[in-house]
Structure formats: structure tokens, C-alpha cells
Scaffold this motif. Structure first.
Motif, PDB file in Angstrom:
ATOM      1  N   PHE A 324       0.831  -1.200   0.000  1.00  0.00           N
ATOM      2  CA  PHE A 324       0.000   0.000   0.000  1.00  0.00           C
ATOM      3  C   PHE A 324       0.870   1.257   0.000  1.00  0.00           C
ATOM      4  O   PHE A 324       2.019   1.235   0.453  1.00  0.00           O
ATOM      5  CB  PHE A 324      -0.926   0.019   1.216  1.00  0.00           C
ATOM      6  N   CYS A 325       0.287   2.343  -0.481  1.00  0.00           N
ATOM      7  CA  CYS A 325       0.990   3.632  -0.465  1.00  0.00           C
ATOM      8  C   CYS A 325       1.224   4.062   0.978  1.00  0.00           C
ATOM      9  O   CYS A 325       0.327   3.957   1.818  1.00  0.00           O
ATOM     10  CB  CYS A 325       0.162   4.694  -1.181  1.00  0.00           C
ATOM     11  N   VAL A 326       2.423   4.556   1.253  1.00  0.00           N
ATOM     12  CA  VAL A 326       2.732   5.021   2.607  1.00  0.00           C
ATOM     13  C   VAL A 326       2.003   6.345   2.859  1.00  0.00           C
ATOM     14  O   VAL A 326       1.727   7.105   1.927  1.00  0.00           O
ATOM     15  CB  VAL A 326       4.251   5.202   2.802  1.00  0.00           C
ATOM     16  N   PRO A 327       1.651   6.625   4.113  1.00  0.00           N
ATOM     17  CA  PRO A 327       0.932   7.871   4.417  1.00  0.00           C
ATOM     18  C   PRO A 327       1.861   9.073   4.447  1.00  0.00           C
ATOM     19  O   PRO A 327       2.445   9.400   5.469  1.00  0.00           O
ATOM     20  CB  PRO A 327       0.329   7.585   5.804  1.00  0.00           C
ATOM     21  N   ASN A 328       2.013   9.735   3.318  1.00  0.00           N
ATOM     22  CA  ASN A 328       2.827  10.946   3.286  1.00  0.00           C
ATOM     23  C   ASN A 328       2.218  11.968   2.337  1.00  0.00           C
ATOM     24  O   ASN A 328       1.245  11.696   1.626  1.00  0.00           O
ATOM     25  CB  ASN A 328       4.287  10.636   2.913  1.00  0.00           C
ATOM     26  N   ALA A 329       2.795  13.160   2.341  1.00  0.00           N
ATOM     27  CA  ALA A 329       2.236  14.264   1.568  1.00  0.00           C
ATOM     28  C   ALA A 329       2.329  14.024   0.069  1.00  0.00           C
ATOM     29  O   ALA A 329       1.436  14.416  -0.687  1.00  0.00           O
ATOM     30  CB  ALA A 329       2.956  15.560   1.937  1.00  0.00           C
ATOM     31  N   GLN A 330       3.406  13.376  -0.377  1.00  0.00           N
ATOM     32  CA  GLN A 330       3.561  13.117  -1.809  1.00  0.00           C
ATOM     33  C   GLN A 330       2.358  12.373  -2.360  1.00  0.00           C
ATOM     34  O   GLN A 330       1.783  12.749  -3.387  1.00  0.00           O
ATOM     35  CB  GLN A 330       4.832  12.292  -2.058  1.00  0.00           C
ATOM     36  N   HIS A 331       1.961  11.308  -1.682  1.00  0.00           N
ATOM     37  CA  HIS A 331       0.834  10.514  -2.161  1.00  0.00           C
ATOM     38  C   HIS A 331      -0.488  11.249  -1.980  1.00  0.00           C
ATOM     39  O   HIS A 331      -1.357  11.195  -2.856  1.00  0.00           O
ATOM     40  CB  HIS A 331       0.785   9.168  -1.427  1.00  0.00           C
ATOM     41  N   ALA A 332      -0.673  11.923  -0.851  1.00  0.00           N
ATOM     42  CA  ALA A 332      -1.953  12.581  -0.584  1.00  0.00           C
ATOM     43  C   ALA A 332      -2.288  13.603  -1.659  1.00  0.00           C
ATOM     44  O   ALA A 332      -3.415  13.643  -2.168  1.00  0.00           O
ATOM     45  CB  ALA A 332      -1.919  13.248   0.791  1.00  0.00           C
ATOM     46  N   VAL A 333      -1.316  14.426  -2.028  1.00  0.00           N
ATOM     47  CA  VAL A 333      -1.560  15.469  -3.034  1.00  0.00           C
ATOM     48  C   VAL A 333      -1.862  14.840  -4.392  1.00  0.00           C
ATOM     49  O   VAL A 333      -2.823  15.239  -5.082  1.00  0.00           O
ATOM     50  CB  VAL A 333      -0.349  16.411  -3.133  1.00  0.00           C
TER      51      VAL A 333
END
Length: 477
Positions: A324-333
Motif C-alpha cells: 500500500f501507499c505510505v501515508p505521506n504528503a507526496q501521495h496525498a496530493v
């Protein structure tokens, strides 16, 4: 018009609404966003806010200034009932009410994940929102003020000058490096305090820090911070922080007046525990690669989407932890922008596109003029990496209005130095006014009313006979 409801106004929520405003045709859909706060926090700037390097106001993005057509509701989403396509909102003031929708986007973000360690819930600060970063900054500066008037060697003075950070991920290392840098800068204005009196400790349960960078780079960071008076305790757990007494699993014990917790995050439980949408074992909303919510069989649940830290999004690059995608700003945006595009595609009868993003690298600031960057096997350290860190995040800040405020703030600090003015008293703004305010005098106690004269008692029959006899004798004489 179709109704799109966004639950959460953080990274993913704000960017989803922002992208929809730019891409939707007039009258194509109605967008509403629910969040208890009127702003989005740019979390990568929180360590610099805590260190006095960025004005707190410049690390947030006001919703109403930058979202022109989105309807904003100030409140907390307390239940998502997708079966009936409505969300129960508990507003900041007033009674709860329901908001209906056709498409829901769950972007409620994450909160600090803690463990039942004695003292942590009572004393520690998180590093997830702007209020926490400001409180950490004010606590650090106020502690210097208090310690400066105490004699050297005093136990309270040592406690006030001791900072502890728990967690050796990116958030923890950046906060640790920035706080160490801030304390060193403060010493210039506190001649009463020596560098050796400021004690810093970072506690990490794993055998290494910053898993996003290579082992060699992580060792360089450990040594770099140690050289600056900020040692790291690896393979060490926090056992207790009761009363500010920090007890570690390696047997060390010391008092610390500032404890910052950065050891992990978890999906916002206010939303994930109050919904009929599918939730996986780690408490996140389950989605497929196109960011549509799916059930345990992988079947798409129509009208439901999720992104950011609250969502379990498959990482198609294969680099994510557990797939799964890690919880960070790069993915959230990037997930937010993909959701907006996919939502518009579905409204127009087109197929959504899978989200895929391969990280180009990781960059972290370790305090003023120091940083580290890692991309593949390439590592850049020191001042060049610090410039890259500031350049990347300065450009990543949404809207040019915010970018310029941050950049001009950095330029001002370069020429004028950090602004270490503390506003800790703002937490009790009426204290001084109440202390000296005149108040009405209490009313004087009412005087007791005089006793009423006693009524004459009626004469008894015997007394009446005696009186009559006396009158008769008087007439005879």
C-alpha cells in the motif's frame, strides 16, 4: 446537479476541491467540503514552525480564500451512512444535521498513533497540526526564560533544558534537528545558559532511523546530529514519562520538560469508526487503484472514493509497505488530483484511471543550513540538500500567495534572524484582564427587622372577677 461531498479539508481534501473547481464545467456538479477547521495545514513545515523559522500563519492555507465555489461546512463528520448517501455533521455550534450526496470523497487524514505508555497522553505534544507546532515552539522558548534565572546545577533548570523526541521517522528526525538548531540559536540571546546544559534525546525503537533512505545515509544523519549535541537512542523504547521523568528500556532515566511524540500515525478514528464503508485491519478505508472504495471481495462501491492517510491505496509500483501507499504528503496530493480527474471522468461517462506514483526521492531538513536527500543510490548531504528541501517544499506549497509569504519569511530570517517572540500567554488571553478588572461590590447584608410588639394577652375569668370586685369596693367607699 450531482452533489460531491468531501469529508476532510486537509491535504487530500483541499487538493480534491481545488482541482474540481479548476476542472468542472459550470453547473456540472455541486461540491461541498466538511471540516472543523477553516484551513489546511502544510505539515512538512511544522518542524520549521516549531523552530521559529516559519511564521505559523504561512504554514496554513485558508479554505475560504482559495476555494471560491466550494460550499464549506464548519463541523465534524460524525457518521457516513453510504447506504442512504448522507453524512451526519456535528457543527462547531448548533445541533447535528445530515448532508446528502451523490458522490462522497473520504479524506479525513490521520492522527498521532500512541501506545498506552504512562505519562505520554498527559504530557507529550504531537507534531500533526499547526497548534501543536506553535505550542512546542512556545514551550521551548518559555523554558529558556525560566531556566535562565535558576542557578546552574539546579534540578529544575536541567529539566527545563532537556528535550525528548520519540520516533525516528522523517517527522521525528526533522523535528529533532530543527529543535536542536533552534536551541543553539537561542543560546546567543541567553548568555546565562551554556551549550552543554541543553540536553537532547531522540528515542527510536528500531535499529535505524528514516527507512526511506539508505542505511549508509541514515548512519550519516545519526552521526551528524550527535556532532551537534543531539544523540539518538536506537533499539530503545520509551517505558514511562510519568511526571516528566523519562524512563527508557536501556535503563537510562532523566527528567524532560518538553516531550514530542512522532512515532507513527493512524487513520482518523472519528470517521473510520463511524461509517458503513469497508474498513481494513489497520483502520483505513479500502480502495482499489483508481481510488474507488471497494468491499472485501474487491467489488466497487458506487459513489464512494477515498484518498490520503485515511485510505488503504494499493501501490502499483511495488515500493509501498505491505503493498500500500505510505501515508505521506507526496501521495496525498497526487491521489487528490487523481480522484478529482476520476470523478469528472465518471460524471462524463468515462472510465477512471489507476493511481500510480513512483517516488523520485526523499528530502529532509535537519536544521538551519543542514539536510539530506536520497534518490535511489544517490545521496546528497549538508547545505545542498537543505537548499533542495526548501526549494521543493517552497514550490509544493499550494497557491502563489502562500509561496510568496513563505519565501519572503525565509528571506527575512536570513537577514534578520529567526523570530523567537513567544506568545504562550495567548492560551489564557483574559488572565491579565481578569486579575485587575473592577467588579461590582457584593450587596450589603440586609438589616434585621425590629421585633413586633407582643399582643396583649386575654385576661383569664379569675382575673376578670377580681377586677370587678375592686371596682365595687371603690364605689362603696
Amino acid at each position: 446537479m450531482p452533489k460531491i461531498l468531501i469529508v476532510g479539508g486537509g491535504y487530500a481534501g483541499f487538493y480534491t476541491a481545488w482541482k474540481l473547481e479548476k476542472s468542472l464545467r459550470r453547473g456540472e456538479a455541486e461540491v461541498t467540503m466538511i471540516d472543523p477547521l477553516p484551513y489546511m495545514t502544510y505539515q512538512p513545515f511544522l518542524p520549521e514552525v516549531a523552530a521559529g523559522a516559519i511564521d505559523p500563519r504561512y504554514a496554513i492555507v485558508n479554505h475560504r480564500r482559495h476555494l471560491k465555489t466550494t460550499k464549506l461546512i464548519s463541523g465534524r463528520a460524525t457518521y457516513i451512512n453510504h447506504a442512504e448517501k448522507k453524512v451526519t455533521v456535528t457543527p462547531v455550534v448548533g445541533e447535528p444535521f445530515d448532508v446528502e450526496y451523490d458522490q462522497v470523497v473520504v479524506t479525513a487524514g490521520a492522527v498521532s498513533r500512541t501506545f498506552p505508555i504512562p505519562g505520554v497522553a498527559d504530557l507529550a505534544y504531537g507534531m500533526k497540526n499547526i497548534e501543536e507546532a506553535v505550542a512546542v515552539r512556545d514551550r521551548l522558548i518559555t523554558n529558556f526564560d525560566k531556566a535562565a534565572v535558576l542557578p546552574k546545577g539546579d534540578a529544575l533548570r536541567e529539566r527545563l533544558l532537556t528535550v525528548t523526541v520519540v520516533g525516528g521517522g522523517f517527522a521525528g528526525i526533522e523535528a529533532y534537528g530543527e529543535l536542536r538548531s533552534a536551541a543553539s540559536a537561542l543560546l546567543k540571546t541567553y548568555p546565562e545558559i551554556d551549550f552543554d546544559e541543553t540536553k537532547f534525546h531522540l528515542v527510536e525503537a528500531m535499529g535505524r532511523i528514516m527507512p526511506e533512505v539508505s542505511l549508509e545515509t541514515s548512519h550519516w544523519v545519526v552521526n551528524r546530529l550527535a556532532e551537534r549535541g543531539a544523540p539518538i537512542h536506537l533499539d530503545t523504547q520509551l517505558k514511562s514519562a510519568t511526571g516528566g521523568v523519562v524512563e527508557l528500556s536501556n535503563g537510562d532515566s532523566f527528567e524532560s520538560d518538553l516531550i514530542v511524540w512522532t512515532a507513527g500515525v493512524m487513520a482518523n478514528p472519528t470517521v473510520t469508526r463511524n461509517t458503513d464503508l469497508p474498513i481494513e485491519a489497520r483502520g483505513r478505508v479500502t480502495t482499489n487503484a483508481s481510488l474507488r472504495v471497494i468491499d472485501t471481495e474487491g467489488v466497487v462501491i458506487e459513489g464512494a472514493w477515498a484518498a490520503g492517510d485515511v485510505a488503504a491505496v494499493p501501490d502499483l509500483t511495488g515500493a509501498g509497505v505491505g503493498g500500500f501507499c505510505v501515508p505521506n504528503a507526496q501521495h496525498a496530493v497526487r491521489q487528490a488530483k487523481r480522484i478529482a480527474s476520476n470523478l469528472i471522468a465518471v460524471l462524463r461517462g468515462e472510465d477512471p484511471v489507476d493511481y500510480i506514483h513512483k517516488s523520485l526521492g526523499a528530502v529532509a531538513g535537519l536544521g538551519l543550513y543542514d539536510g539530506v536527500f536520497q534518490s535511489g543510490k544517490t545521496a546528497i548531504k549538508g547545505f545542498p540538500a537543505w537548499l533542495m528541501h526548501r526549494g521543493y517544499h517552497g514550490l509544493a506549497m499550494p497557491s502563489w500567495e502562500r509561496k510568496w509569504r513563505v519565501i519572503f519569511g525565509w528571506l527575512g530570517n536570513f537577514f534578520l534572524g529567526r523570530d523567537f517572540a513567544t506568545l504562550a500567554a495567548v492560551q489564557t488571553p483574559r488572565a491579565n484582564f481578569e486579575e485587575f478588572a473592577s467588579r461590582p461590590k457584593p450587596p450589603a447584608p440586609a438589616a434585621e427587622a425590629p421585633a413586633a410588639p407582643a399582643a396583649p394577652a386575654e385576661a383569664t375569668p379569675a382575673a376578670q372577677k377580681s377586677a370587678a370586685a375592686e371596682k365595687a369596693e371603690a364605689r362603696a367607699e
